[in-house]
Design an enzyme around this catalytic site. Structure first.
Site, PDB file in Angstrom:
ATOM      1  N   GLY A  14      -0.136 109.564  98.477  1.00  0.00           N
ATOM      2  CA  GLY A  14      -0.289 110.435  99.639  1.00  0.00           C
ATOM      3  C   GLY A  14      -0.631 111.873  99.282  1.00  0.00           C
ATOM      4  N   GLY A  89       5.387 110.840  91.547  1.00  0.00           N
ATOM      5  CA  GLY A  89       6.824 110.954  91.772  1.00  0.00           C
ATOM      6  C   GLY A  89       7.348 109.740  92.510  1.00  0.00           C
ATOM      7  N   ASP A  93      16.684 106.421  96.174  1.00  0.00           N
ATOM      8  CA  ASP A  93      17.819 107.081  96.820  1.00  0.00           C
ATOM      9  C   ASP A  93      19.054 106.165  96.909  1.00  0.00           C
ATOM     10  OD1 ASP A  93      16.028 109.139  97.216  1.00  0.00           O
ATOM     11  OD2 ASP A  93      15.989 109.001  99.408  1.00  0.00           O
ATOM     12  N   PHE A 147      21.769 114.543 100.067  1.00  0.00           N
ATOM     13  CA  PHE A 147      22.671 113.383 100.018  1.00  0.00           C
ATOM     14  C   PHE A 147      21.862 112.164  99.568  1.00  0.00           C
ATOM     15  CE2 PHE A 147      25.371 110.004 101.288  1.00  0.00           C
ATOM     16  CZ  PHE A 147      26.637 110.501 101.524  1.00  0.00           C
ATOM     17  N   GLY A 148      22.352 111.470  98.545  1.00  0.00           N
ATOM     18  CA  GLY A 148      21.656 110.254  98.092  1.00  0.00           C
ATOM     19  C   GLY A 148      20.571 110.516  97.067  1.00  0.00           C
ATOM     20  N   GLN A 149      20.485 111.753  96.551  1.00  0.00           N
ATOM     21  CA  GLN A 149      19.384 112.067  95.635  1.00  0.00           C
ATOM     22  C   GLN A 149      19.847 112.822  94.379  1.00  0.00           C
ATOM     23  OE1 GLN A 149      16.160 113.957  97.985  1.00  0.00           O
ATOM     24  NE2 GLN A 149      15.091 112.028  97.600  1.00  0.00           N
ATOM     25  N   TYR A 152      16.950 112.350  91.928  1.00  0.00           N
ATOM     26  CA  TYR A 152      15.710 113.047  92.311  1.00  0.00           C
ATOM     27  C   TYR A 152      15.903 114.569  92.277  1.00  0.00           C
ATOM     28  CZ  TYR A 152      11.546 113.839  95.307  1.00  0.00           C
ATOM     29  OH  TYR A 152      10.339 114.240  95.827  1.00  0.00           O
ATOM     30  N   PRO A 182       7.267 120.963  97.836  1.00  0.00           N
ATOM     31  CA  PRO A 182       7.019 120.490  99.199  1.00  0.00           C
ATOM     32  C   PRO A 182       8.336 120.223  99.915  1.00  0.00           C
ATOM     33  CG  PRO A 182       5.780 119.186  97.578  1.00  0.00           C
ATOM     34  CD  PRO A 182       6.785 120.003  96.831  1.00  0.00           C
TER      35      PRO A 182
END
Ligand code: CAA
Length: 246
Positions: A14, A89, A93, A147-149, A152, A182
């Protein structure tokens, strides 16, 4: 703008695709690198670039030997790489209590190790020729956490550290190194977020919309311009006001 060779990792995805389009418009010779693609996906990619001759090479950026081989092939085919955009990337998650070691490792490998793998292939040449533009795509979630990363956010925060350090190494030799962070952009990655959570996040973006890949691509075009030589070691947030800081 000079006809320089630009490599975009994650170039079919994308963000990467919009970045390839923007660099094409600047008359760059763009080589998209990405995981192996189906014929159909490559056709779509070439059509979206509006020309049959969009260059593509298969590359797993998490694999150092693959990077060595593919960058050598690109330089032999097109000439020295003068612009490198690290846009590949992935997310895996999960809250930390549920995160599997492979979720951690995969994200670190693609989102952070890859910078070492790709930049090392081009940095010597850029410094010896006295021109280079390296742009690393980070994330708002590397600045704020999410939350959940944990994987990342750690990798994307690491992208900033890498960028700042390499900027110092390249500065006296005409090589600028910057990152872009971003916010939430409309790509397959954000479409995979649970719909209710995604809606809630978008509702909190001050400009009132999710980002478009083109919002990132125009920032890449700006940072990679031939005369953008006084901006280095910077991070440019492009997030619709989602995280405002200085
Ligand atoms: N914020 C606060 N609390 C949350 C939460 C959140 N975002 N998500 C879950 N919780 C809470 C739940 O309400 C639940 O609480 P109770 O136990 O009190 O009921 C608890 O945490 C559940 O924890 P789990 O470990 O079971 O979490 P889960 O499996 O339900 O959800 C998750 C984990 C799927 C990762 C979810 O948190 C999530 O989708 N988070 C958002 C991830 C996100 O934004 N990813 C961005 C991907 S796109 C991208 O990254 C591009 C970019 O650069 C911006």
């Amino acid at each position: 703008m000079e006809k320089r060779v630009a490599v975009v990792t994650g170039g079919v995805g994308g963000l990467g695709r919009a970045i390839c389009q923007a660099l094409h418009k600047q008359e760059r010779t763009v080589v998209a690198v990405d995981l192996p693609q189906s014929d159909q996906a490559l056709d779509d990619f070439r059509q979206s670039l509006g020309q049959a001759k969009a260059e593509f090479r298969s590359l797993d950026v998490s694999d150092l030997d693959d990077c060595k081989r593919v960058f050598a092939d690109i330089e032999a085919s097109f000439g020295p790489v003068e612009i490198l955009v690290n846009a590949a990337g992935i997310t895996r998650d999960a809250s930390l209590r549920k995160m599997r070691p492979e979720d951690w490792r995969a994200v670190m490998a693609v989102d952070l190790d890859a910078l070492f793998h790709t930049c090392q292939q081009v940095i010597d040449g850029m410094m010896s020729r006295g021109f280079g533009r390296i742009i690393n795509i980070s994330s708002v979630n590397g600045q704020t956490g999410q939350f959940g990363q944990t994987n990342y956010a750690a990798a994307k925060a690491g992208v900033h550290g890498f960028t700042m350090a390499l900027a110092r190494e390249g500065a006296a030799k005409g090589v600028t190194v910057n990152s872009i962070s971003p916010g939430y952009i409309d790509t397959a990655m954000t479409r995979a977020i649970r719909p209710d959570i995604r809606e809630q996040i978008i509702a909190g973006i001050p400009v009132g919309r999710i980002g478009r890949p083109e919002d990132i691509a125009r920032t890449v075009a700006f940072l990679s311009a031939d005369d953008a030589d006084f901006i280095t070691g910077s991070n440019i947030p492009v997030n619709g006001g989602h995280f405002i800081s200085f």
